[in-house]
Design an enzyme around this catalytic site. Structure first.
Site, PDB file in Angstrom:
ATOM      1  N   HIS A 243       5.432   6.288  11.255  1.00  0.00           N
ATOM      2  CA  HIS A 243       4.862   6.087   9.916  1.00  0.00           C
ATOM      3  C   HIS A 243       3.856   7.226   9.719  1.00  0.00           C
ATOM      4  CE1 HIS A 243       3.560   4.250   6.316  1.00  0.00           C
ATOM      5  NE2 HIS A 243       3.267   3.032   6.735  1.00  0.00           N
TER       6      HIS A 243
ATOM      7  N   ARG B 270       0.797  -1.222   0.000  1.00  0.00           N
ATOM      8  CA  ARG B 270       0.000   0.000   0.000  1.00  0.00           C
ATOM      9  C   ARG B 270       0.829   1.271   0.000  1.00  0.00           C
ATOM     10  NH1 ARG B 270      -3.353  -4.012   1.756  1.00  0.00           N
ATOM     11  NH2 ARG B 270      -1.367  -4.718   2.539  1.00  0.00           N
ATOM     12  N   THR B 271       1.811   1.354   0.882  1.00  0.00           N
ATOM     13  CA  THR B 271       2.526   2.626   1.017  1.00  0.00           C
ATOM     14  C   THR B 271       3.226   2.981  -0.299  1.00  0.00           C
ATOM     15  OG1 THR B 271       2.811   2.196   3.365  1.00  0.00           O
ATOM     16  CG2 THR B 271       4.208   3.909   2.400  1.00  0.00           C
TER      17      THR B 271
ATOM     18  N   ARG C 288      11.340   3.887   3.003  1.00  0.00           N
ATOM     19  CA  ARG C 288      10.984   2.936   4.074  1.00  0.00           C
ATOM     20  C   ARG C 288      12.246   2.165   4.431  1.00  0.00           C
ATOM     21  NH1 ARG C 288       5.886  -1.032   4.311  1.00  0.00           N
ATOM     22  NH2 ARG C 288       5.000   0.930   5.045  1.00  0.00           N
TER      23      ARG C 288
ATOM     24  N   LYS D 121      25.976  -3.708  -2.326  1.00  0.00           N
ATOM     25  CA  LYS D 121      27.448  -3.617  -2.415  1.00  0.00           C
ATOM     26  C   LYS D 121      28.042  -2.908  -1.201  1.00  0.00           C
ATOM     27  CE  LYS D 121      26.893  -2.936  -7.386  1.00  0.00           C
ATOM     28  NZ  LYS D 121      27.052  -1.951  -8.458  1.00  0.00           N
TER      29      LYS D 121
HETATM   30  C1  NCD Z   1       2.065  -1.010   8.191  1.00  0.00           C
HETATM   31  C2  NCD Z   1       3.566  -0.820   8.245  1.00  0.00           C
HETATM   32  O1  NCD Z   1       4.291  -1.179   7.308  1.00  0.00           O
HETATM   33  O2  NCD Z   1       4.002  -0.272   9.244  1.00  0.00           O
HETATM   34  N1  NCD Z   1       1.591  -1.252   6.892  1.00  0.00           N
HETATM   35  C3  NCD Z   1       1.291  -0.189   6.093  1.00  0.00           C
HETATM   36  O3  NCD Z   1       2.110   0.675   5.822  1.00  0.00           O
HETATM   37  N2  NCD Z   1       0.015  -0.118   5.658  1.00  0.00           N
HETATM   38  C4  NCD Z   1       1.560  -1.972   9.179  1.00  0.00           C
HETATM   39  C5  NCD Z   1       2.050  -3.383   9.154  1.00  0.00           C
HETATM   40  O4  NCD Z   1       2.930  -3.787   8.387  1.00  0.00           O
HETATM   41  O5  NCD Z   1       1.542  -4.161   9.969  1.00  0.00           O
END
Ligand code: NCD
Length: 311
Positions: A135, A56-57, A107, A86
């Protein structure tokens, strides 16, 4: 060059800024569905740099950029497919990608990675999750979801259920909710409590926080029940995970027993903590929630790229 607008932590947002971003997100709905063509970010390039898995993100950011007429370059598996493999440092990778793009979504498994990236980047850094720390774009889309589902945020009781120790969403969402008149209930096994720093920070901002391990009471009182995955990959050992695995599970009988409208949220992906029979409950909004991610991320991209003024 003026100052760069990074989105690293929810702590830096004022209520006025949040409300402005949510309003902007709402206004972009036709473009998010592809019903209206937008060229707002034409000529701009978004880079997504992901060191951890994501559906999703990453894809909602990429969709948001494309829906606004911008373009996208992407590293979906940085540890294996980029020069990180590397031995390149995060700082050098960011400095390089900043030369190829106008904004970066990062991320990373390490707490504080987004702040470090922001220190060396010449373009805005949007934190797409740094370890168990924060997040913020998820928290903003969650506020947008609460507002779209309930018509308001003030006056609500919000229960967050699950693994708060390892969940970056809990931290950011608690910081975000501290700007509103909300009662927060944290439901977790004793070993998976949110950090004391987070509790003290939000209480210091006036948020009412109750902590419990019992889900029964909150199911009867909360307007919003937001359940999280136990974050298996962040446990020190498989044995530790086994002790709390399956600690909470919400099914349709529990939701219906409340006898009133509950908004059921989940950041997704969900595993066993949500029974599939909840999907058809009218207040189960996790798929709408993931669409709201596109709206919110369109708003954020337009804002950090200085293409809009917030009201
Ligand atoms: C979350 C995350 O990656 O922190 N997912 C997301 O971004 N929708 C929650 C999760 O992984 O449980």
């Amino acid at each position: 060059m003026g100052s760069i607008r990074h989105v690293v932590s929810m702590k830096t947002f004022s209520r006025k800024e949040i409300d402005g971003i949510l309003d902007l997100g709402d206004s972009l709905e036709a473009a998010a569905w592809g019903e209206k063509e937008s060229h707002l970010l034409a000529g701009k390039v978004l880079a997504t740099l992901f060191y951890e898995p994501s559906t999703r993100t990453r894809l909602s950011f990429e969709s948001a950029m494309l829906r606004l007429g911008g373009q996208v370059i992407s590293v979906a598996d940085a540890k294996r497919t980029s020069s990180v493999w590397k031995g390149e440092t995060l700082a050098d990778t960011i400095r390089t990608i900043a030369n190829y793009s106008d904004v970066i979504v990062l991320r990373h498994p390490q707490n504080g990675a987004a702040a470090l990236a922001a220190e060396v980047s010449s373009v805005p850094i949007l934190n797409g999750g740094d370890g168990a720390n924060e997040h913020p774009t998820q928290a903003l889309l969650d506020l947008l979801t609460i507002r779209r589902e309930r018509g308001r945020i003030d006056g609500l009781t919000v229960a967050l259920v699950g693994d708060h120790k390892h969940s970056r969403v809990t931290n950011s969402l608690a910081f975000a909710l501290a700007n509103y008149d909300v009662k927060l209930i944290l439901v977790n096994p004793p070993s998976l409590a949110v950090s004391r720093e987070t509790v003290e920070y939000v209480q210091g901002k006036g948020l009412s926080v109750e902590e419990t391990s019992d889900l029964g009471g909150p199911m009867k009182r909360a307007d919003v029940v937001y359940i999280f995955r136990i974050q298996k990959e962040r446990f020190a050992s498989p044995e530790e995970y086994e002790k709390v695995k399956g600690a909470y599970r919400i099914d349709r009988t529990m939701v219906d027993a409340g006898g009133r409208d509950i908004t059921i949220m989940h950041p997704m992906p969900h595993v066993d903590e949500l029974s599939p029979d909840v999907d058809t409950y009218p207040g189960a909004c996790y798929f709408r929630q993931s669409f709201n991610g596109v709206l919110l991320r369109m708003a954020l991209l337009a804002w950090v790229l200085d293409k809009v003024e917030l009201d």
